[in-house]
Motif scaffolding. Structure first.
Motif, PDB file in Angstrom:
ATOM      1  N   ILE A 176       0.233 -10.529 -10.625  1.00  0.00           N
ATOM      2  CA  ILE A 176      -0.244 -10.843 -11.952  1.00  0.00           C
ATOM      3  C   ILE A 176       0.442 -10.172 -13.153  1.00  0.00           C
ATOM      4  O   ILE A 176       0.793  -9.140 -13.127  1.00  0.00           O
ATOM      5  CB  ILE A 176      -1.826 -10.292 -11.888  1.00  0.00           C
ATOM      6  CG1 ILE A 176      -2.551 -11.020 -10.762  1.00  0.00           C
ATOM      7  CG2 ILE A 176      -2.435 -10.494 -13.360  1.00  0.00           C
ATOM      8  CD1 ILE A 176      -3.936 -10.574 -10.574  1.00  0.00           C
ATOM      9  N   ILE A 177       0.916 -11.066 -14.013  1.00  0.00           N
ATOM     10  CA  ILE A 177       1.384 -10.514 -15.095  1.00  0.00           C
ATOM     11  C   ILE A 177       0.297 -10.296 -16.466  1.00  0.00           C
ATOM     12  O   ILE A 177      -0.221 -11.456 -16.773  1.00  0.00           O
ATOM     13  CB  ILE A 177       2.653 -11.160 -15.428  1.00  0.00           C
ATOM     14  CG1 ILE A 177       3.358 -11.680 -14.360  1.00  0.00           C
ATOM     15  CG2 ILE A 177       3.417 -10.655 -16.664  1.00  0.00           C
ATOM     16  CD1 ILE A 177       4.427 -12.607 -14.764  1.00  0.00           C
ATOM     17  N   GLY A 178       0.326  -9.118 -16.966  1.00  0.00           N
ATOM     18  CA  GLY A 178      -0.467  -8.945 -18.124  1.00  0.00           C
ATOM     19  C   GLY A 178       0.368  -9.260 -19.318  1.00  0.00           C
ATOM     20  O   GLY A 178       1.604  -8.646 -19.292  1.00  0.00           O
ATOM     21  N   ALA A 179       0.161 -10.015 -20.335  1.00  0.00           N
ATOM     22  CA  ALA A 179       1.087 -10.050 -21.737  1.00  0.00           C
ATOM     23  C   ALA A 179       0.104  -9.849 -22.602  1.00  0.00           C
ATOM     24  O   ALA A 179      -0.895  -9.981 -23.194  1.00  0.00           O
ATOM     25  CB  ALA A 179       1.326 -11.601 -21.588  1.00  0.00           C
ATOM     26  N   VAL A 180       0.756  -8.479 -23.096  1.00  0.00           N
ATOM     27  CA  VAL A 180      -0.164  -8.027 -24.437  1.00  0.00           C
ATOM     28  C   VAL A 180       0.840  -8.025 -25.582  1.00  0.00           C
ATOM     29  O   VAL A 180       1.787  -7.926 -25.581  1.00  0.00           O
ATOM     30  CB  VAL A 180      -0.163  -6.441 -24.079  1.00  0.00           C
ATOM     31  CG1 VAL A 180      -0.982  -5.613 -24.881  1.00  0.00           C
ATOM     32  CG2 VAL A 180      -0.580  -6.412 -22.412  1.00  0.00           C
TER      33      VAL A 180
END
Ligand code: PEP
Ligand code: MN
Length: 340
Positions: free
Chosen positions: A38-42
């Motif tokens: 899972i990639i968190g894009a902040v």
């Protein structure tokens, strides 16, 4: 936003997605689970539309907004629970971890005796403050760096990892040199400069809930640390202020399951500061373990009557040994695996 990769996505596909996210101005937080990545894009909301386009890239299963304001701390952003390793100790895993020791480091003898006692009873880590946040400026303020040195010496002798508090951003560098886990006290929960400073370290952070902090505010404070690049945050419920004056604070036991629902971070309980009286530490510790806490923070002093700080809530060695026995049997029932 979070980008969920397909189970079968390969490294090249992952790499392409990461490059795309960065190219539209977002920071990447990668969470590689057993099942999938899972990639968190902040970043700010403006790049949202561009980010959504990643849905059409090879290897991507879906792109979803994280509704909670705490993005990285949110359960949605990660598969499974965060397990924090401190030496051989795992916080957030199958065992309920006990961190124990005096409120403050007072002398080499006091610290060593406390360390031996808590180790013998089965505690996994030693706590002790060298910088103390006291309500009165006339109270004992802690031994400062001398106290940190004693903690490090005691770790050498006992093998117990050290948990100790940093009270200001300027102090972090010094505390980091000695501590295995840096504690942020209840009174500093919204000291954002301090949160950012510990976020830049590579030491796990034990973040104590403030006495007037909502769970959302606690998670937002954790988010500061995570967003600064440190993934290792342990949340600690330590009692909040209510209309009730019979106890030092009111232990919000419901915070444990609710936090565990909202976040993947480990949650521990400090019954000592919650109740303020040693006689009631054991029943609250039982409750904390029963409700699913990943660990306990307990104040123990070889001679509580002589303690320079928080003697009234500190357990004598024999009481602590009793507590350890009792909570072990509860942990065996409530935790999936419990190997001593
Ligand atoms: C402590 O752990 O000794 C302490 C000062 O706790 P809190 O910040 O929760 O009051
Ligand atoms: Mn204390």
């Amino acid at each position: 936003m979070i980008i969920v990769m397909k189970r079968k996505a390969d490294e090249q596909e992952l790499d392409n997605v990461i490059k795309w996210i960065e190219s539209v101005g977002y920071k990447v937080h990668l969470s590689k689970g057993v099942e999938r990545t899972i990639i968190g894009a902040v970043g700010d909301e403006r790049g949202k539309v561009a980010l959504k386009a990643a849905e059409n890239m090879p290897g991507v299963e879906k792109v979803m907004p994280i509704l909670a304001p705490y993005k990285l701390a949110s359960r949605e952003s990660k598969e499974g629970n965060t397990v924090i390793k401190v030496g051989d100790v795992e916080i957030g895993g199958s065992r309920c971890v006990v961190i124990a020791g005096p409120c403050a480091v007072e002398s080499p003898e006091q610290l060593m005796e406390a360390a031996e006692v808590v180790k013998k009873a089965g505690a996994s880590m030693l706590r002790g403050g060298a910088f103390k946040p006291r309500t009165s400026p006339y109270s004992f303020q802690g031994m400062g760096e001398q106290g940190l040195k004693l903690l490090a010496e005691t770790r050498e002798k006992t093998g117990l990892p050290i948990v100790t508090e940093a009270m200001s951003a300027e102090e972090v560098e010094l505390v980091e040199r000695y501590a295995d886990v840096i504690q942020i006290g209840a009174r500093n929960i919204q000291n954002f400069a301090l949160l950012k400073a510990v976020g830049l370290t590579r030491k796990p952070v034990l973040l104590k809930r403030g006495m007037m902090t909502t769970l959302e505010e606690l998670l937002m404070s954790a988010e500061y640390i995570l967003a600064s690049g440190n993934d290792e945050v342990i949340l600690c419920e330590r009692g909040i202020r209510t209309f009730e004056t019979a106890m030092r604070n009111t232990l919000d036991i419901s915070a444990v399951p609710v936090l565990k629902d909202k976040t993947h971070l480990p949650v521990i309980v400090d019954p000592s500061h919650a109740i303020g009286q040693w006689r009631f530490v054991l029943p609250l510790a039982r409750a904390a373990v029963a409700v699913g806490a990943d660990g306990l923070l307990i104040e123990v002093h070889p001679e509580p009557d002589l303690a320079l700080c928080d003697g009234a809530q500190s357990l004598r060695p024999e009481r602590f040994a009793e507590l350890m026995e009792e909570i072990e049997s509860i942990a065996k029932i409530v935790r999936k695996e419990y190997a001593q």
